[in-house]
Design a protein around this motif. Structure first.
Motif, PDB file in Angstrom:
ATOM      1  N   ILE A  80       0.838  -1.208   0.000  1.00  0.00           N
ATOM      2  CA  ILE A  80       0.000   0.000   0.000  1.00  0.00           C
ATOM      3  C   ILE A  80       0.873   1.259   0.000  1.00  0.00           C
ATOM      4  CG2 ILE A  80      -1.836   1.255   1.226  1.00  0.00           C
ATOM      5  CD1 ILE A  80      -2.599  -1.652   2.342  1.00  0.00           C
ATOM      6  N   LEU A  81       1.995   1.199   0.720  1.00  0.00           N
ATOM      7  CA  LEU A  81       2.935   2.319   0.714  1.00  0.00           C
ATOM      8  C   LEU A  81       3.452   2.579  -0.707  1.00  0.00           C
ATOM      9  CD1 LEU A  81       4.479   4.443   2.357  1.00  0.00           C
ATOM     10  CD2 LEU A  81       6.215   2.708   2.811  1.00  0.00           C
ATOM     11  N   GLY A  82       3.663   1.508  -1.451  1.00  0.00           N
ATOM     12  CA  GLY A  82       4.056   1.649  -2.858  1.00  0.00           C
ATOM     13  C   GLY A  82       2.981   2.401  -3.642  1.00  0.00           C
ATOM     14  N   GLY A  83       1.728   2.147  -3.305  1.00  0.00           N
ATOM     15  CA  GLY A  83       0.612   2.845  -3.940  1.00  0.00           C
ATOM     16  C   GLY A  83       0.621   4.325  -3.604  1.00  0.00           C
ATOM     17  N   VAL A  84       0.923   4.638  -2.351  1.00  0.00           N
ATOM     18  CA  VAL A  84       1.001   6.045  -1.924  1.00  0.00           C
ATOM     19  C   VAL A  84       2.118   6.748  -2.702  1.00  0.00           C
ATOM     20  CG1 VAL A  84       1.473   7.616   0.013  1.00  0.00           C
ATOM     21  CG2 VAL A  84       0.078   5.572   0.390  1.00  0.00           C
ATOM     22  N   ALA A  85       3.262   6.093  -2.803  1.00  0.00           N
ATOM     23  CA  ALA A  85       4.410   6.672  -3.521  1.00  0.00           C
ATOM     24  C   ALA A  85       4.047   6.911  -4.989  1.00  0.00           C
ATOM     25  CB  ALA A  85       5.617   5.748  -3.399  1.00  0.00           C
ATOM     26  N   ALA A  86       3.342   5.955  -5.578  1.00  0.00           N
ATOM     27  CA  ALA A  86       2.955   6.093  -6.983  1.00  0.00           C
ATOM     28  C   ALA A  86       2.009   7.285  -7.165  1.00  0.00           C
ATOM     29  CB  ALA A  86       2.296   4.811  -7.481  1.00  0.00           C
ATOM     30  N   LEU A  87       1.176   7.540  -6.159  1.00  0.00           N
ATOM     31  CA  LEU A  87       0.247   8.672  -6.242  1.00  0.00           C
ATOM     32  C   LEU A  87       0.985  10.008  -6.211  1.00  0.00           C
ATOM     33  CD1 LEU A  87      -2.746   7.622  -3.983  1.00  0.00           C
ATOM     34  CD2 LEU A  87      -2.763   8.008  -6.452  1.00  0.00           C
ATOM     35  N   HIS A  88       2.066  10.038  -5.469  1.00  0.00           N
ATOM     36  CA  HIS A  88       2.876  11.252  -5.422  1.00  0.00           C
ATOM     37  C   HIS A  88       3.402  11.576  -6.821  1.00  0.00           C
ATOM     38  CE1 HIS A  88       6.637  13.551  -4.643  1.00  0.00           C
ATOM     39  NE2 HIS A  88       5.771  14.242  -3.926  1.00  0.00           N
ATOM     40  N   ASP A  89       3.883  10.535  -7.467  1.00  0.00           N
ATOM     41  CA  ASP A  89       4.390  10.655  -8.823  1.00  0.00           C
ATOM     42  C   ASP A  89       3.263  11.032  -9.799  1.00  0.00           C
ATOM     43  OD1 ASP A  89       6.759  10.288 -10.385  1.00  0.00           O
ATOM     44  OD2 ASP A  89       5.690   8.623 -11.355  1.00  0.00           O
ATOM     45  N   GLU A  90       2.105  10.449  -9.552  1.00  0.00           N
ATOM     46  CA  GLU A  90       0.958  10.654 -10.429  1.00  0.00           C
ATOM     47  C   GLU A  90       0.497  12.119 -10.422  1.00  0.00           C
ATOM     48  OE1 GLU A  90      -1.401   7.035 -10.344  1.00  0.00           O
ATOM     49  OE2 GLU A  90      -3.168   8.322 -10.305  1.00  0.00           O
ATOM     50  N   ILE A  91       0.517  12.725  -9.243  1.00  0.00           N
ATOM     51  CA  ILE A  91       0.087  14.120  -9.145  1.00  0.00           C
ATOM     52  C   ILE A  91       1.028  15.028  -9.941  1.00  0.00           C
ATOM     53  CG2 ILE A  91      -0.121  16.060  -7.500  1.00  0.00           C
ATOM     54  CD1 ILE A  91      -1.561  14.033  -5.639  1.00  0.00           C
ATOM     55  N   SER A  92       2.327  14.773  -9.864  1.00  0.00           N
ATOM     56  CA  SER A  92       3.284  15.550 -10.678  1.00  0.00           C
ATOM     57  C   SER A  92       3.002  15.322 -12.163  1.00  0.00           C
ATOM     58  CB  SER A  92       4.724  15.123 -10.413  1.00  0.00           C
ATOM     59  OG  SER A  92       4.961  15.007  -9.057  1.00  0.00           O
ATOM     60  N   TRP A  93       2.714  14.079 -12.499  1.00  0.00           N
ATOM     61  CA  TRP A  93       2.431  13.747 -13.897  1.00  0.00           C
ATOM     62  C   TRP A  93       1.211  14.508 -14.416  1.00  0.00           C
ATOM     63  CZ3 TRP A  93      -1.824  11.534 -16.247  1.00  0.00           C
ATOM     64  CH2 TRP A  93      -1.660  11.237 -17.600  1.00  0.00           C
ATOM     65  N   PHE A  94       0.154  14.554 -13.599  1.00  0.00           N
ATOM     66  CA  PHE A  94      -1.052  15.282 -14.001  1.00  0.00           C
ATOM     67  C   PHE A  94      -0.742  16.750 -14.287  1.00  0.00           C
ATOM     68  CE2 PHE A  94      -3.761  11.764 -12.503  1.00  0.00           C
ATOM     69  CZ  PHE A  94      -4.748  11.793 -13.466  1.00  0.00           C
ATOM     70  N   LYS A  95       0.094  17.345 -13.448  1.00  0.00           N
ATOM     71  CA  LYS A  95       0.431  18.757 -13.639  1.00  0.00           C
ATOM     72  C   LYS A  95       1.172  18.963 -14.961  1.00  0.00           C
ATOM     73  CE  LYS A  95       0.475  19.941  -8.755  1.00  0.00           C
ATOM     74  NZ  LYS A  95       1.319  20.038  -7.557  1.00  0.00           N
ATOM     75  N   LYS A  96       2.116  18.083 -15.214  1.00  0.00           N
ATOM     76  CA  LYS A  96       2.911  18.164 -16.438  1.00  0.00           C
ATOM     77  C   LYS A  96       2.024  17.938 -17.668  1.00  0.00           C
ATOM     78  CE  LYS A  96       5.237  14.765 -17.947  1.00  0.00           C
ATOM     79  NZ  LYS A  96       5.907  13.519 -18.101  1.00  0.00           N
ATOM     80  N   GLU A  97       1.179  16.932 -17.571  1.00  0.00           N
ATOM     81  CA  GLU A  97       0.308  16.565 -18.691  1.00  0.00           C
ATOM     82  C   GLU A  97      -0.720  17.674 -18.971  1.00  0.00           C
ATOM     83  OE1 GLU A  97       1.255  13.942 -20.230  1.00  0.00           O
ATOM     84  OE2 GLU A  97      -0.401  13.571 -21.637  1.00  0.00           O
ATOM     85  N   ALA A  98      -1.252  18.252 -17.902  1.00  0.00           N
ATOM     86  CA  ALA A  98      -2.244  19.327 -18.048  1.00  0.00           C
ATOM     87  C   ALA A  98      -1.602  20.515 -18.762  1.00  0.00           C
ATOM     88  CB  ALA A  98      -2.777  19.736 -16.682  1.00  0.00           C
ATOM     89  N   PHE A  99      -0.380  20.820 -18.388  1.00  0.00           N
ATOM     90  CA  PHE A  99       0.340  21.919 -19.026  1.00  0.00           C
ATOM     91  C   PHE A  99       0.496  21.637 -20.516  1.00  0.00           C
ATOM     92  CE2 PHE A  99       4.302  23.933 -20.443  1.00  0.00           C
ATOM     93  CZ  PHE A  99       4.004  25.259 -20.158  1.00  0.00           C
ATOM     94  N   LYS A 100       0.883  20.407 -20.828  1.00  0.00           N
ATOM     95  CA  LYS A 100       1.088  19.981 -22.210  1.00  0.00           C
ATOM     96  C   LYS A 100      -0.168  20.168 -23.070  1.00  0.00           C
ATOM     97  CE  LYS A 100       1.782  15.504 -23.913  1.00  0.00           C
ATOM     98  NZ  LYS A 100       2.249  14.138 -23.568  1.00  0.00           N
ATOM     99  N   TRP A 101      -1.339  19.883 -22.465  1.00  0.00           N
ATOM    100  CA  TRP A 101      -2.601  19.959 -23.208  1.00  0.00           C
ATOM    101  C   TRP A 101      -3.306  21.302 -23.039  1.00  0.00           C
ATOM    102  CZ3 TRP A 101      -3.914  16.367 -26.720  1.00  0.00           C
ATOM    103  CH2 TRP A 101      -3.303  15.109 -26.635  1.00  0.00           C
ATOM    104  N   GLY A 102      -2.678  22.213 -22.313  1.00  0.00           N
ATOM    105  CA  GLY A 102      -3.312  23.508 -22.089  1.00  0.00           C
ATOM    106  C   GLY A 102      -4.528  23.442 -21.183  1.00  0.00           C
ATOM    107  N   VAL A 103      -4.521  22.503 -20.254  1.00  0.00           N
ATOM    108  CA  VAL A 103      -5.623  22.387 -19.291  1.00  0.00           C
ATOM    109  C   VAL A 103      -5.212  23.109 -18.004  1.00  0.00           C
ATOM    110  CG1 VAL A 103      -6.965  20.779 -17.851  1.00  0.00           C
ATOM    111  CG2 VAL A 103      -6.439  20.178 -20.231  1.00  0.00           C
ATOM    112  N   GLN A 104      -6.035  24.075 -17.595  1.00  0.00           N
ATOM    113  CA  GLN A 104      -5.738  24.875 -16.412  1.00  0.00           C
ATOM    114  C   GLN A 104      -6.295  24.186 -15.169  1.00  0.00           C
ATOM    115  OE1 GLN A 104      -4.485  28.326 -17.231  1.00  0.00           O
ATOM    116  NE2 GLN A 104      -3.692  28.037 -15.155  1.00  0.00           N
ATOM    117  N   LEU A 105      -5.436  23.495 -14.430  1.00  0.00           N
ATOM    118  CA  LEU A 105      -5.926  22.689 -13.297  1.00  0.00           C
ATOM    119  C   LEU A 105      -6.544  23.535 -12.183  1.00  0.00           C
ATOM    120  CD1 LEU A 105      -3.139  19.964 -12.969  1.00  0.00           C
ATOM    121  CD2 LEU A 105      -5.423  19.723 -13.963  1.00  0.00           C
TER     122      LEU A 105
END
Ligand code: HMH
Length: 222
Positions: free
Chosen positions: A79-104
């Protein structure tokens, strides 16, 4: 011959609803290469909000695993691995949103998303058994894994610019992580009371419904 597990029984029994969540028209449209990019952007922004609400829920599952005290199976680490992956996922969303011009910062959660987040919150409290919360966690992760893995199969026509998104959840190591969660859940269900098993099955069904509603929302069908 291996014994049929509880999750196996459930997936057979609820196959129709399960396929509805993992083979949704939104996912099929990615796989077929005819996805409407505005639907993808809607999904991206809404899922960012969902993932932020998912963090405290996963943290509560982690706490319950720890308090369960008989953690000989290494539940806490998985489960801790899942938490760590979520940390990474949130950064990914920010990067991806920027790429697509989505204002989070200006995304307003839609109704289906609000309801799903409220459902997650209802599973956080100490009155919700570890087994029940773990079933929800396993199902939530696995639906994304199966959905996006479907978009990466050899005969898929997923647009190249969406492949990275699909790999985020559809990759093999995320698949192994989902299998670990499933083993945890089956181990818990093995020793659970009938009452807890009944509650856990109902929780699985609610997750499946929320996932279908979430895809519907992204697809603009609400
Ligand atoms: C709606 N379900 C939804 N979003 C996600 N990111 C996942 C599951 C998997 O983490």
């Amino acid at each position: 011959q291996a014994k049929i597990t509880v999750t196996e029984t459930w997936l057979r029994k609820h196959r129709h609803l399960y396929d509805g969540a993992t083979r949704h028209p939104f996912i099929r449209s990615i796989r077929d290469g005819n996805i409407d990019i505005s639907a993808f952007k809607t999904w991206l922004g809404q899922d960012y909000i969902f993932v932020r609400a998912f963090v405290p829920f996963v943290a509560s599952v982690l706490t319950k695993a720890y308090k369960g005290s008989d953690d000989g199976n290494g539940d806490v680490e998985v489960i801790l691995g899942g938490v760590a992956a979520l940390h990474d996922e949130i950064s990914w969303f920010k990067k991806e949103a920027f790429k697509w011009g989505v204002q989070l910062s200006s995304i307003v959660p839609q109704k289906a998303n609000q309801e799903y987040c409220r459902f997650l919150e209802s599973l956080i409290g100490p009155e919700v058994e570890y087994t029940v919360a773990a079933v929800a966690f396993w199902a939530i992760e696995t639906i994304y894994q199966e959905s996006f893995a479907h978009c990466l199969e050899d005969d898929s026509k997923t647009p190249p610019e969406l492949k990275e998104t699909c790999k985020r959840w559809g990759n093999e190591s995320f698949g192994e992580y989902c299998n670990s969660l499933r083993n945890i859940v089956d181990g818990q269900l093995e020793k659970a009371s009938d009452d807890v098993i009944t509650k856990a099955e109902a929780t699985l069904l609610r997750v499946l419904e929320h996932e279908v509603d979430f895809w519907n929302m992204s697809h603009g069908r609400t």
